[in-house]
Design a protein around this motif. Structure first.
Motif, PDB file in Angstrom:
ATOM      1  N   ARG A  45       9.237 -11.850  12.679  1.00  0.00           N
ATOM      2  CA  ARG A  45       8.213 -11.792  11.647  1.00  0.00           C
ATOM      3  C   ARG A  45       7.437 -10.489  11.737  1.00  0.00           C
ATOM      4  NH1 ARG A  45       6.665 -15.743   8.365  1.00  0.00           N
ATOM      5  NH2 ARG A  45       4.575 -15.823   7.474  1.00  0.00           N
ATOM      6  N   CYS A  46       7.117  -9.934  10.569  1.00  0.00           N
ATOM      7  CA  CYS A  46       6.226  -8.766  10.480  1.00  0.00           C
ATOM      8  C   CYS A  46       5.182  -9.091   9.429  1.00  0.00           C
ATOM      9  CB  CYS A  46       7.004  -7.509  10.100  1.00  0.00           C
ATOM     10  SG  CYS A  46       5.935  -6.053   9.852  1.00  0.00           S
ATOM     11  N   GLY A  47       3.936  -9.249   9.837  1.00  0.00           N
ATOM     12  CA  GLY A  47       2.903  -9.667   8.895  1.00  0.00           C
ATOM     13  C   GLY A  47       3.212 -11.058   8.377  1.00  0.00           C
ATOM     14  N   ASP A  48       3.335 -11.193   7.043  1.00  0.00           N
ATOM     15  CA  ASP A  48       3.624 -12.487   6.427  1.00  0.00           C
ATOM     16  C   ASP A  48       5.093 -12.625   6.047  1.00  0.00           C
ATOM     17  OD1 ASP A  48       0.946 -13.126   6.598  1.00  0.00           O
ATOM     18  OD2 ASP A  48       0.474 -12.255   4.649  1.00  0.00           O
ATOM     19  N   VAL A  49       5.944 -11.721   6.475  1.00  0.00           N
ATOM     20  CA  VAL A  49       7.340 -11.696   6.028  1.00  0.00           C
ATOM     21  C   VAL A  49       8.272 -12.049   7.189  1.00  0.00           C
ATOM     22  CG1 VAL A  49       9.147 -10.306   4.949  1.00  0.00           C
ATOM     23  CG2 VAL A  49       6.746  -9.930   4.323  1.00  0.00           C
ATOM     24  N   ASP A  50       9.178 -13.029   6.959  1.00  0.00           N
ATOM     25  CA  ASP A  50      10.217 -13.352   7.937  1.00  0.00           C
ATOM     26  C   ASP A  50      11.310 -12.290   7.899  1.00  0.00           C
ATOM     27  OD1 ASP A  50       9.014 -15.687   8.800  1.00  0.00           O
ATOM     28  OD2 ASP A  50       9.950 -16.891   7.217  1.00  0.00           O
ATOM     29  N   ILE A  51      11.793 -11.904   9.080  1.00  0.00           N
ATOM     30  CA  ILE A  51      12.854 -10.889   9.188  1.00  0.00           C
ATOM     31  C   ILE A  51      14.078 -11.553   9.813  1.00  0.00           C
ATOM     32  CG2 ILE A  51      13.448  -8.583   9.981  1.00  0.00           C
ATOM     33  CD1 ILE A  51      11.013  -8.628   8.175  1.00  0.00           C
ATOM     34  N   GLU A  72       4.948  -1.517  10.262  1.00  0.00           N
ATOM     35  CA  GLU A  72       3.868  -0.535  10.336  1.00  0.00           C
ATOM     36  C   GLU A  72       2.598  -1.121   9.738  1.00  0.00           C
ATOM     37  OE1 GLU A  72       5.207   2.907   8.286  1.00  0.00           O
ATOM     38  OE2 GLU A  72       6.825   3.364   9.704  1.00  0.00           O
ATOM     39  N   ASN A  73       1.448  -0.623  10.195  1.00  0.00           N
ATOM     40  CA  ASN A  73       0.167  -1.066   9.648  1.00  0.00           C
ATOM     41  C   ASN A  73      -0.106  -0.367   8.327  1.00  0.00           C
ATOM     42  OD1 ASN A  73      -0.450  -2.847  11.680  1.00  0.00           O
ATOM     43  ND2 ASN A  73      -1.543  -1.333  12.896  1.00  0.00           N
ATOM     44  N   ASP A  74      -0.459  -1.151   7.312  1.00  0.00           N
ATOM     45  CA  ASP A  74      -0.799  -0.605   6.005  1.00  0.00           C
ATOM     46  C   ASP A  74      -2.152   0.107   6.095  1.00  0.00           C
ATOM     47  OD1 ASP A  74      -2.234  -0.888   3.218  1.00  0.00           O
ATOM     48  OD2 ASP A  74      -0.085  -1.086   2.817  1.00  0.00           O
ATOM     49  N   ASN A  75      -2.231   1.346   5.580  1.00  0.00           N
ATOM     50  CA  ASN A  75      -3.457   2.137   5.684  1.00  0.00           C
ATOM     51  C   ASN A  75      -4.619   1.517   4.923  1.00  0.00           C
ATOM     52  OD1 ASN A  75      -2.215   4.080   7.288  1.00  0.00           O
ATOM     53  ND2 ASN A  75      -1.557   5.298   5.519  1.00  0.00           N
ATOM     54  N   SER A  76      -4.325   0.846   3.809  1.00  0.00           N
ATOM     55  CA  SER A  76      -5.396   0.297   2.981  1.00  0.00           C
ATOM     56  C   SER A  76      -5.899  -1.045   3.501  1.00  0.00           C
ATOM     57  CB  SER A  76      -4.927   0.140   1.531  1.00  0.00           C
ATOM     58  OG  SER A  76      -3.784  -0.704   1.471  1.00  0.00           O
ATOM     59  N   THR A  77      -5.004  -1.882   4.030  1.00  0.00           N
ATOM     60  CA  THR A  77      -5.412  -3.217   4.478  1.00  0.00           C
ATOM     61  C   THR A  77      -5.463  -3.355   5.992  1.00  0.00           C
ATOM     62  OG1 THR A  77      -3.137  -4.061   4.472  1.00  0.00           O
ATOM     63  CG2 THR A  77      -4.388  -4.219   2.402  1.00  0.00           C
ATOM     64  N   GLY A  78      -4.746  -2.478   6.702  1.00  0.00           N
ATOM     65  CA  GLY A  78      -4.688  -2.580   8.159  1.00  0.00           C
ATOM     66  C   GLY A  78      -3.780  -3.682   8.662  1.00  0.00           C
ATOM     67  N   ARG A  79      -3.041  -4.360   7.749  1.00  0.00           N
ATOM     68  CA  ARG A  79      -2.170  -5.469   8.143  1.00  0.00           C
ATOM     69  C   ARG A  79      -0.753  -4.975   8.403  1.00  0.00           C
ATOM     70  NH1 ARG A  79      -2.719 -10.343   4.086  1.00  0.00           N
ATOM     71  NH2 ARG A  79      -1.540 -11.292   5.784  1.00  0.00           N
ATOM     72  N   PRO A  80      -0.016  -5.631   9.306  1.00  0.00           N
ATOM     73  CA  PRO A  80       1.375  -5.233   9.551  1.00  0.00           C
ATOM     74  C   PRO A  80       2.218  -5.410   8.287  1.00  0.00           C
ATOM     75  CG  PRO A  80       0.570  -6.698  11.268  1.00  0.00           C
ATOM     76  CD  PRO A  80      -0.446  -6.723  10.187  1.00  0.00           C
ATOM     77  N   THR A  81       3.033  -4.389   7.971  1.00  0.00           N
ATOM     78  CA  THR A  81       3.840  -4.397   6.750  1.00  0.00           C
ATOM     79  C   THR A  81       5.262  -3.950   7.090  1.00  0.00           C
ATOM     80  OG1 THR A  81       1.896  -3.837   5.439  1.00  0.00           O
ATOM     81  CG2 THR A  81       4.039  -3.497   4.408  1.00  0.00           C
TER      82      THR A  81
END
Length: 749
Positions: A45-51, A72-81
């Protein structure tokens, strides 16, 4: 347990089975999802997405580099993407459908009023393993002077399609028209597989005729039913990326894993995994893996697909009532029940019903006992804390309900303070903790949770509650009621919003806003409140803990508070023998030595408060020199040495601008700090003197010749009168009191 409680409990019983079934379904669903995720030991899993595998987040966790995902961390939200390829954001991956949803960029071409191109981008999607789904996406063009081409390859041959959008003015475009070709054009993609796509936006006339409301052409591929047109998009389309559904496949020449069963098509795992070649670029160079019928899971994992137990699944089972379902590999069969099975089934059903009935009855019995025990405990505390006595006393006051204390329930105060949340604490002291609460009628209150009280003093505590609730003075915090259902009684006061006098004296930012007029007004109002308690209340009250932290401010109006240490004085007594209570630095030395509490003990403490108002120094400080640690002694010494104005607070140049009033307040403080209680003035006399000084400041013409001399003569007369009554001399009594003052050693030696 009341009827409503029982009814609500039994109504909730049927939902118990639903909750259990849902929980089992969730567990099964979670277990099934785990089967189709990553390789053992790999992040799934990365953030809310299953891999799921063959995709992976590290080298040992994906099939090959075509399936590498970066987290990677999203620059705008800071969440893993999750990021695929160079910069494609992944929002979903499906192993069963062989689909991946990515955010692809919006193409745009913009012009200025001179017709020069100022902005342009033509995004391309060229990933060998991805083909854009023609059935699940649309091609959209926005603009009133716009058209665009979508170029790429379809099944190995060149492909190009376009869409055109024209309008003359903003009024021609409405949101209701959707993408009909006026302001917005939308078209379906071909049903085949599209690869290596490029979007090329264009303009017929560089947007010159529509520049005022549409300077740009926008074009993009977007997932079906995910885009809704708005006329505002003609001015500026805010989206930079939109979701696109793409199919993914495996290259036949992909490197094999050693665990693979089939070297020719090594990506497919074992256990009834089916290989399906996929025609792309005109030849079968790519393929997909699927689970055979009756099996599910992730066909790319080395363990392959797992058998589905259709007898437990949500799908329909075509067995009659006389048959039962039996699972077989990849399917199920219906078998006739034998007669010997029916008694066993009945026994199982009976045991299950009995277990459920036992569970329900035991739970109900437990809840009944728990609630009854809680009610008995509350009743015990209520009687122990004097609730019956208070009810009896309040019953005779029904004719004056405005001044009658209310008996609050524990439930009311728990709700008011959000179960005594830490964030509602507004003060802690030696006698308890104070919470800020909100009553149902929107009143804000202060709820004081006292420390343990002496059960032998219960009747006196109730008397104090009754007396304090009847006090209605503008400079005394109003007692609204109490709660006696808890182990420790709770007192409910009116809420005063602007903090304590101590905060305003000793915190620098607040102290500079405390003018001399305000300081003198607070002193006069606090003195008036204490005078009322001593002489005007139905039963005289000695506060016993007068200090700045117990004087609250309501827009700089003083309100005396915290009667946790207060004592009621019977009409026939002048002093009380009691254990010493109070705060170091404010304690009357005579009371400290004799244990005899009088009204003059409050006068001494108030004298220390006056000195704090004059000097902005704390009553006790171990950071000061030894001879200055006690503020009262330091003040009297400074007064004797004619150095008063060396210690007076400097805010607003008080020493120079209000010299007469400062001197007057200092003389009053000196009288209050006399070691002998009989030499001290009463609080009523102090209040009169302070109010006189206050009026002198408001009306300086009252004593035009020499207001200082006239007023101080009156003060000195008061001192002389008291000295003569005690047989002393006025000239030396105040200063000599320093010599007789109780010296407390703070040095620790």
């Amino acid at each position: 347990m009341d009827a409503n409680y029982k009814l609500s409990f039994f109504r909730s019983v049927p939902y118990l089975f639903t909750v259990i079934c849902i929980f089992i379904a969730i567990v099964k669903s979670t277990a099934a999802d785990d089967d189709q995720l990553a390789l053992p030991g790999c992040r799934s899993r990365c953030g809310d997405v299953d891999i799921p595998y063959p995709f992976g987040l590290s080298e040992d966790c994906y099939l090959n580099r075509n399936f590498s995902i970066r987290c990677e961390n999203d620059n705008s939200t800071g969440r893993p993407t999750p990021i695929y390829g160079r910069n494609l954001v992944v929002t979903n991956i499906s192993v069963q459908l062989h689909e991946i949803t990515i955010n692809w960029f919006v193409a745009r071409k913009c012009f200025n009023e001179s017709g020069h191109q100022v902005r342009s981008n033509t995004p391309s999607l060229n990933v060998s393993t991805l083909t854009v789904s023609g059935s699940k996406n649309n091609f959209v063009v926005l603009g009133c002077d716009s058209y665009a081409f979508l170029n790429g390859f379809e099944n190995g041959t060149n492909y190009s399609m376009g869409c055109m959008s024209i309008c003359n003015n903003r009024r021609d475009v409405t949101d209701d028209d959707g993408c009909s070709g006026i302001g917005c054009c939308q078209t379906d993609l071909p049903k085949g597989r599209l690869k290596r796509l490029t979007i090329n936006p264009k303009s017929f006339n560089r947007h010159q005729s529509v520049m005022s409301f549409n300077p740009c052409t926008y074009a993009f591929v977007v997932k079906r039913n995910h885009f809704k047109f708005s006329r505002a998009f003609l001015d500026d389309f805010p989206e930079k990326q939109l979701p696109v559904v793409a199919d993914w496949t495996i290259q036949k020449d992909a490197p094999c894993r050693t665990e693979a069963r089939n070297e020719s098509f090594c990506a497919c795992g074992g256990n009834n995994t089916v290989f399906e070649p996929t025609a792309v670029d005109g030849s079968e160079t790519q393929y997909q893996c699927r689970c055979a019928e009756g099996y599910d899971g992730n066909p790319y994992l080395p363990t392959g697909c797992k058998e589905t137990n259709e007898c437990l699944g949500p799908g329909p089972i075509n067995c009659t009532k006389s048959q039962y379902c039996e699972n077989i590999p990849g399917a199920y069969i219906c078998k006739e029940r034998s007669r010997s099975q029916f008694p066993l089934i009945k026994i199982c059903i009976g045991v299950a019903i009995g277990f459920i009935a036992l569970f329900i009855s035991s739970s109900w019995f437990y809840l009944v006992l728990k609630k009854r025990k809680l009610m008995q405990l509350k009743e015990k505390f209520f009687q122990q804390n004097g609730g019956l006595i208070l009810k009896q006393k309040l019953s005779g006051q029904e004719d004056n309900s405005s001044s009658t204390a209310k008996i609050f329930t524990e439930k009311e105060l728990i709700k008011a303070t959000n179960n005594y949340d830490e964030t509602t604490i507004i003060g802690r002291g030696g006698f308890g903790t104070v919470y800020k609460g909100f009553l149902p009628d929107n009143r804000i209150v202060a709820i004081k949770k006292s420390k343990l009280i002496d059960q032998n003093q219960t009747e006196q505590f109730i008397n104090e509650v009754v007396v304090l609730s009847q006090i209605n003075h503008k400079n005394i915090v109003k007692l609204l009621g109490c709660c006696l259902e808890t182990q420790v009684p709770l007192l409910v006061y009116e809420f005063v919003p602007n903090g304590t006098l101590s905060e305003h004296i000793h915190e620098r930012e607040k102290s500079i806003k405390l003018s001399w007029e305000t300081r003198l007004g607070i002193a006069a109002e606090a003195a008036e409140a204490l005078a009322y308690l001593h002489s005007a209340a139905s039963t005289p009250i000695i506060h016993r803990d007068v200090k700045p932290s117990n004087i609250l401010l309501d827009n700089f109006t003083a309100k005396v508070s915290d009667f946790g240490a207060s004592k009621l004085v019977p009409q026939d007594q002048v002093e009380l023998a009691t254990m010493v209570q109070g705060t170091l630095g404010y304690l009357d030395p005579e009371y400290l030595h004799t244990n005899q509490l009088t009204e003059k003990s409050d006068v001494y403490s108030f004298g220390v408060v006056l000195v704090e108002l004059l000097t902005a120094k704390k009553a006790i400080s171990f950071d000061r020199l030894e001879e200055e640690r006690s503020l009262a002694m330091h003040f009297l010494c400074s007064l004797k040495r004619d150095r008063l104005f060396e210690i007076v607070v400097v805010e607003g140049d008080i020493a120079n601008n209000y010299k007469e009033q400062v001197m007057g307040v200092a003389m009053i403080a000196k009288m209050c700090l006399s070691v002998n209680g009989e030499d001290r003035p009463s609080m009523k006399e102090v209040a009169v003197e302070l109010e006189g000084l206050r009026k002198m400041g408001k009306h300086p013409w009252a004593n035009e010749d020499d207001p200082l001399i006239d007023h101080l003569e009156e003060t000195e007369y008061l001192i002389a009168r008291k000295d003569n009554d005690s047989g002393g001399s006025n000239a030396n009594s105040a200063y000599d009191s320093i010599r007789d003052h109780v010296l407390l050693d703070f040095s620790g030696r």
